[in-house]
Every structure is written in C-alpha cells, then in structure tokens.
Design an enzyme around this catalytic site. Structure first.
Site, PDB file in Angstrom:
ATOM      1  N   SER A  78      44.794  36.055  38.449  1.00  0.00           N
ATOM      2  CA  SER A  78      45.775  34.980  38.259  1.00  0.00           C
ATOM      3  C   SER A  78      47.165  35.544  38.001  1.00  0.00           C
ATOM      4  O   SER A  78      47.336  36.677  37.553  1.00  0.00           O
ATOM      5  CB  SER A  78      45.371  34.090  37.086  1.00  0.00           C
ATOM      6  OG  SER A  78      44.079  33.573  37.287  1.00  0.00           O
TER       7      SER A  78
HETATM    8  N1  SAH Z   1      40.077  35.095  35.362  1.00  0.00           N
HETATM    9  C1  SAH Z   1      40.118  35.915  36.553  1.00  0.00           C
HETATM   10  C2  SAH Z   1      40.618  35.105  37.733  1.00  0.00           C
HETATM   11  C3  SAH Z   1      39.614  35.094  38.788  1.00  0.00           C
HETATM   12  S1  SAH Z   1      39.806  33.913  40.111  1.00  0.00           S
HETATM   13  C4  SAH Z   1      40.934  37.179  36.351  1.00  0.00           C
HETATM   14  O1  SAH Z   1      41.545  37.323  35.278  1.00  0.00           O
HETATM   15  O2  SAH Z   1      40.946  38.042  37.228  1.00  0.00           O
HETATM   16  C5  SAH Z   1      38.481  32.804  39.733  1.00  0.00           C
HETATM   17  C6  SAH Z   1      37.098  33.401  39.655  1.00  0.00           C
HETATM   18  O3  SAH Z   1      36.204  32.333  39.386  1.00  0.00           O
HETATM   19  C7  SAH Z   1      36.609  34.067  40.943  1.00  0.00           C
HETATM   20  O4  SAH Z   1      36.218  35.372  40.651  1.00  0.00           O
HETATM   21  C8  SAH Z   1      35.429  33.194  41.350  1.00  0.00           C
HETATM   22  O5  SAH Z   1      34.376  33.923  41.977  1.00  0.00           O
HETATM   23  C9  SAH Z   1      34.977  32.631  40.021  1.00  0.00           C
HETATM   24  N2  SAH Z   1      34.183  31.402  40.092  1.00  0.00           N
HETATM   25  C10 SAH Z   1      34.328  30.343  40.951  1.00  0.00           C
HETATM   26  N3  SAH Z   1      33.393  29.417  40.712  1.00  0.00           N
HETATM   27  C11 SAH Z   1      32.635  29.869  39.665  1.00  0.00           C
HETATM   28  C12 SAH Z   1      31.501  29.360  38.966  1.00  0.00           C
HETATM   29  N4  SAH Z   1      30.942  28.201  39.260  1.00  0.00           N
HETATM   30  N5  SAH Z   1      30.994  30.111  37.959  1.00  0.00           N
HETATM   31  C13 SAH Z   1      31.533  31.312  37.633  1.00  0.00           C
HETATM   32  N6  SAH Z   1      32.588  31.849  38.272  1.00  0.00           N
HETATM   33  C14 SAH Z   1      33.142  31.145  39.273  1.00  0.00           C
END
Ligand code: SAH
Length: 230
Positions: free
Chosen positions: A75
């Site tokens: 993000s």
């Molecule tokens: N917080 C992360 C941002 C990652 S983007 C960071 O600091 O890097 C969002 C993430 O949510 C992705 O890795 C995606 O695979 C995950 N995601 C999407 N749907 C999800 C679900 N139902 N359960 C767990 N993770 C999920």
C-alpha cells in the site's frame, strides 16, 4: 565514501540516501495531514525497501503503492499511516498496548509498522506464494510480535478474538458481520469499502450500545477475494 549511521543496516546499499529519502517521505506525510508522531516514527524506522523487490528499492520511500508480485501491491505509505493513525486514536489504544488483526498480509509492511506500536499483531494472507517470503522477512528483521496465517481472512480469526483493532487492507463491497463481531468493545475496524472503482475508507467503532461508522474519504485497494491459493 558515504558513512553509515551506526546501527543502521545497509542491506540494499542505499546508505544515507535511504535515510534522507525516509525523512523526506515523513515530511511529505506530515504535510498531507498525518499528525501522530509515533506513526511517523514507525514509518521512518521500518525499512520499506526490504519489503519490495530489489529492482524497485530506489522507489521504496516514494509515497506510492508498488507491485509485490501475484498481482498485489504494497500500500501507499500515506494510506498505511492514515489507517494506523485512525486505529490508534481508538479508545482501546489510549494507554498503549492492544491486539490487532490485519486481513491481507501481502509484503508484511503494514504489520511491521504496527509491530512497534501495539502489543500483538495477527495477520492473514490468502496467497501462500506471497506469505512464504513475508514470513521469512518478518523473522529475519526480528518482528517477534507478528503472527501470520495462510487463510481466507474474510471471517477473521475467531479463535483469537476479540481484537482492539482490525485493519482490512483489501477492498470489499461489504464487511462480514462475523468480522465486526470480533471487535472488542472500544475496538475499531478500518477497511476500504465499495466497488473496485469507488472505495471509501470506513472506520467502524464498537461501543456498548452498538457500532458507529465514519467515512474517511476515497482510497484505492486491490480487492478482497474469497478462498486461498498456493
Ligand atoms: N497490507 C499489505 C498490502 C497487501 S495488498 C502490505 O502491507 O503489503 C492486499 C493483500 O490482501 C494481498 O496480498 C491479497 O492477496 C490479500 N487478500 C485479498 N483477499 C484476502 C482474503 N480474503 N484473505 C486474506 N488476504 C486477502
């Protein structure tokens, strides 16, 4: 030759350039309205360049989302700072401490930012291919109070509930009631809510007499998806 500040790891060979870039990022976030000094310190301290591919390391301290593989992104720092700041402004964090659940571990960056600000961080990721290197990274960097799990996080981690805070870092049309049920009294859940083209960051706070909702403005996240993948 550039000298390194004592105790500052220079893993990506960025040295003081990296420190200057971090200071600039923090100045930028402050100018864009982030006011919590602890949050700004966490952003300054967590080595974001170690949470992304080395080829992108020179852009690590720009205020922008970056690809982390599998179609996902780390993000934008402003969004990480804003969600963290709003979370910590909740009543249950008034005296420090607290137990936080994150949905969407991704690179582990948001979890690492939380690590120094709260007691315990739990984080769930549905893509194992992303989670494996993230697990190694968090261990290597010594974030001992973060526990991650490979699962579909849409219904949270009921065995460990209640949480003082829940951060959902992927966008959903609707927050499952089962997830809101895992908030402690005084706890806050912050999530991007809405269709992919039109999401709003929403803060839900559970109090004795129910849930209050406040809107924090437009954001852009990858979608919250169902099921798990290897
Ligand atoms: N917080 C992360 C941002 C990652 S983007 C960071 O600091 O890097 C969002 C993430 O949510 C992705 O890795 C995606 O695979 C995950 N995601 C999407 N749907 C999800 C679900 N139902 N359960 C767990 N993770 C999920």
């Amino acid at each position: 030759m550039m000298s390194l500040r004592h105790g500052q790891p220079d893993t990506a060979g960025l040295g003081m350039t990296s420190q200057r870039a971090r200071d600039r990022l923090v100045d930028d976030l402050r100018a864009k309205g982030i006011a919590d000094a602890h949050v700004l310190d966490a952003i300054r301290t967590v080595p974001r360049h170690l949470f992304i591919d080395e080829a992108l390391a020179s852009r690590a301290y720009e205020n922008t989302a970056l690809p982390i593989g599998c179609g996902q992104t780390i993000s934008q720092p402003w969004v990480v700072a804003r969600m963290t700041e709003v979370l910590l402004a909740g009543p249950n964090f008034a005296n420090g401490g607290g137990k936080v659940l994150e949905i969407g571990t991704g690179s582990g960056y948001q979890a690492a930012v939380l690590s120094g600000l709260v007691d315990q961080v739990y984080s769930i990721e549905r893509i194992d291919e992303l989670l494996r290197p993230t697990r190694r990274r968090l261990r290597k960097l010594g974030y001992g109070n973060i526990r991650v799990r490979h699962d579909d996080g849409r219904i949270g981690w009921p065995e460990l509930a209640p949480f003082d805070g829940i951060l959902v870092t992927a966008a959903t049309a609707r927050i499952e009631p089962a997830l809101l049920d895992q908030l402690a009294e005084g706890g806050r859940l912050i999530a991007p809510v809405g269709p992919s083209s039109q999401q709003e960051l929403v803060c839900y706070q559970r109090d004795a007499d129910g849930i209050t909702e406040s809107n924090l403005g437009a954001v852009l996240f990858v979608p919250l998806l169902s099921g798990t993948v290897r």
